[in-house]
Write an enzyme that holds these catalytic residues in place. Structure first.
Site, PDB file in Angstrom:
ATOM      1  N   ARG A 199       2.637 -30.979   8.900  1.00 27.14           N
ATOM      2  CA  ARG A 199       1.928 -29.865   9.732  1.00 27.14           C
ATOM      3  C   ARG A 199       1.731 -28.752   9.004  1.00 27.14           C
ATOM      4  O   ARG A 199       0.534 -28.029   9.147  1.00 27.14           O
ATOM      5  CB  ARG A 199       3.439 -29.386  10.668  1.00 27.14           C
TER       6      ARG A 199
ATOM      7  N   ASP B 108       0.966  -1.042  -0.037  1.00 26.54           N
ATOM      8  CA  ASP B 108      -0.078   0.076  -0.055  1.00 26.54           C
ATOM      9  C   ASP B 108       0.777   1.355  -0.007  1.00 26.54           C
ATOM     10  O   ASP B 108       2.195   1.090  -0.181  1.00 26.54           O
ATOM     11  CB  ASP B 108      -0.826   0.106   1.259  1.00 26.54           C
ATOM     12  N   HIS B 109       0.239   2.380  -0.001  1.00 21.78           N
ATOM     13  CA  HIS B 109       0.983   3.709   0.177  1.00 21.78           C
ATOM     14  C   HIS B 109       2.207   3.656   1.069  1.00 21.78           C
ATOM     15  O   HIS B 109       3.471   4.073   1.137  1.00 21.78           O
ATOM     16  CB  HIS B 109       0.232   4.759   0.188  1.00 21.78           C
TER      17      HIS B 109
ATOM     18  N   ARG C 145       7.160   0.771   8.464  1.00 20.49           N
ATOM     19  CA  ARG C 145       7.440   1.603   9.669  1.00 20.49           C
ATOM     20  C   ARG C 145       7.965   0.751  10.959  1.00 20.49           C
ATOM     21  O   ARG C 145       8.048   1.227  12.055  1.00 20.49           O
ATOM     22  CB  ARG C 145       6.121   2.169  10.092  1.00 20.49           C
TER      23      ARG C 145
ATOM     24  N   HIS D 280       7.643 -31.628   8.722  1.00 16.19           N
ATOM     25  CA  HIS D 280       7.023 -30.443   8.491  1.00 16.19           C
ATOM     26  C   HIS D 280       5.988 -30.340   7.499  1.00 16.19           C
ATOM     27  O   HIS D 280       4.978 -29.458   7.512  1.00 16.19           O
ATOM     28  CB  HIS D 280       8.021 -29.375   8.152  1.00 16.19           C
TER      29      HIS D 280
ATOM     30  N   CYS E 293       3.298  -3.016   3.949  1.00 16.01           N
ATOM     31  CA  CYS E 293       2.504  -1.944   4.350  1.00 16.01           C
ATOM     32  C   CYS E 293       3.246  -1.268   5.605  1.00 16.01           C
ATOM     33  O   CYS E 293       4.366  -1.397   5.554  1.00 16.01           O
ATOM     34  CB  CYS E 293       1.070  -2.706   4.737  1.00 16.01           C
ATOM     35  N   GLY E 294       2.505  -0.533   6.364  1.00 15.15           N
ATOM     36  CA  GLY E 294       2.871   0.105   7.432  1.00 15.15           C
ATOM     37  C   GLY E 294       3.732  -0.762   8.545  1.00 15.15           C
ATOM     38  O   GLY E 294       4.694  -0.322   8.873  1.00 15.15           O
ATOM     39  N   THR E 295       2.831  -1.487   8.747  1.00 10.65           N
ATOM     40  CA  THR E 295       3.403  -2.704   9.719  1.00 10.65           C
ATOM     41  C   THR E 295       3.742  -4.254   9.192  1.00 10.65           C
ATOM     42  O   THR E 295       4.126  -4.823  10.163  1.00 10.65           O
ATOM     43  CB  THR E 295       2.212  -2.786  10.876  1.00 10.65           C
ATOM     44  N   GLY E 296       3.188  -4.371   8.135  1.00  7.18           N
ATOM     45  CA  GLY E 296       3.245  -5.839   7.568  1.00  7.18           C
ATOM     46  C   GLY E 296       2.087  -6.681   8.013  1.00  7.18           C
ATOM     47  O   GLY E 296       1.678  -7.904   7.621  1.00  7.18           O
ATOM     48  N   VAL E 297       1.176  -6.051   9.141  1.00  3.25           N
ATOM     49  CA  VAL E 297       0.282  -6.830   9.767  1.00  3.25           C
ATOM     50  C   VAL E 297      -1.149  -6.937   8.807  1.00  3.25           C
ATOM     51  O   VAL E 297      -1.453  -7.653   8.803  1.00  3.25           O
ATOM     52  CB  VAL E 297       0.040  -6.216  10.926  1.00  3.25           C
ATOM     53  N   GLY E 298      -1.683  -5.582   8.434  1.00  3.93           N
ATOM     54  CA  GLY E 298      -2.867  -5.680   7.676  1.00  3.93           C
ATOM     55  C   GLY E 298      -2.822  -6.521   6.388  1.00  3.93           C
ATOM     56  O   GLY E 298      -3.429  -7.392   6.173  1.00  3.93           O
TER      57      GLY E 298
ATOM     58  N   HIS F 137      10.407 -24.592   7.977  1.00  3.60           N
ATOM     59  CA  HIS F 137       9.261 -25.410   8.550  1.00  3.60           C
ATOM     60  C   HIS F 137       8.158 -25.162   8.042  1.00  3.60           C
ATOM     61  O   HIS F 137       7.059 -26.146   8.245  1.00  3.60           O
ATOM     62  CB  HIS F 137       9.449 -24.970  10.064  1.00  3.60           C
ATOM     63  N   ASN F 138       7.701 -23.956   7.775  1.00  6.17           N
ATOM     64  CA  ASN F 138       6.343 -23.647   7.302  1.00  6.17           C
ATOM     65  C   ASN F 138       5.917 -23.478   5.897  1.00  6.17           C
ATOM     66  O   ASN F 138       4.954 -23.143   5.506  1.00  6.17           O
ATOM     67  CB  ASN F 138       5.730 -22.306   8.088  1.00  6.17           C
TER      68      ASN F 138
HETATM   69  C1  RB5 Z   1      -1.832   2.738   6.772  1.00  6.49           C
HETATM   70  O1  RB5 Z   1      -1.965   3.650   7.531  1.00  6.49           O
HETATM   71  C2  RB5 Z   1      -1.616   1.347   7.699  1.00  6.49           C
HETATM   72  O2  RB5 Z   1      -2.552   1.156   8.578  1.00  6.49           O
HETATM   73  C3  RB5 Z   1      -1.246   0.105   6.523  1.00  6.49           C
HETATM   74  O3  RB5 Z   1      -0.190   0.393   5.860  1.00  6.49           O
HETATM   75  C4  RB5 Z   1      -0.716  -0.997   7.472  1.00  6.49           C
HETATM   76  O4  RB5 Z   1       0.147  -0.906   8.349  1.00  6.49           O
HETATM   77  C5  RB5 Z   1      -2.179  -1.996   8.236  1.00  6.49           C
HETATM   78  O5  RB5 Z   1      -1.855  -2.865   8.779  1.00  6.49           O
END
Ligand code: RB5
Length: 149
Positions: free
Chosen positions: A135, A7-8, A108, A132, A64-69, A97-98
């Site tokens: 699993r 994303d941005h 970020r 593995h 993305c910002g965190t890699g989480v979303g 393993h995975n």
């Molecule tokens: C965008 O601001 C941010 O929410 C997205 O890049 C990401 O970090 C979400 O998980």
């Protein structure tokens, strides 16, 4: 072929990774986003994962910002095993393993040089199979709605 997406917020890190891939002669296809305009990470996670599902690409890297979303979105796609990494050990283990097929990172969270090392580790490491494999098959059974109990 490696599929890239962001994303941005992840775009600056994706650009750093593209530079690393260019320097090392590693082929990739960038599925966007291409501008700093605010956008939604799931859209780009889907594009990258569709390319893997179709066989156009074998692996993917998402930022993305965190890699989480973006990793959460990727892991909703059939056949995708996406790992969020902030260290090389996890990147190595996620392959051995995975059998992770997508790597996600947060622009970020990790610096560019560490991210390049993580990508390098992820791409150079193979799946060990053996115990593995069973699993990983269990993970895929859960994806199909089957129970392991
Ligand atoms: C965008 O601001 C941010 O929410 C997205 O890049 C990401 O970090 C979400 O998980």
């Amino acid at each position: 072929m490696l599929a890239l997406g962001s994303d941005h917020a992840g775009l600056p890190l994706k650009r750093e990774i593209m530079g690393f891939l260019d320097e090392n002669g590693i082929e990739y296809k960038d599925f966007g986003t291409y501008t700093e305009d605010s956008c939604d990470y799931a859209v780009f996670a889907e594009r990258v994962c569709l390319a893997i599902q179709s066989g156009e690409c074998e692996q993917g890297v998402l930022c993305c910002g965190t890699g989480v979303g973006i990793s959460m979105a990727a892991n909703k796609m059939r056949g995708i095993r996406c790992v969020v990494c902030t260290d090389c050990y996890s990147a190595k283990m996620s392959r051995e393993h995975n059998n992770a097929n997508v790597l996600a990172m947060g622009s970020r969270v990790v610096g560019a040089e560490l991210a390049k090392m993580i990508v390098d580790t992820f791409l150079k490491t193979g799946f060990l199979g053996g115990r593995h494999e069973r699993r990983v098959q269990q993970i895929m059974a859960l994806e199909r709605g089957e129970t392991l109990q």
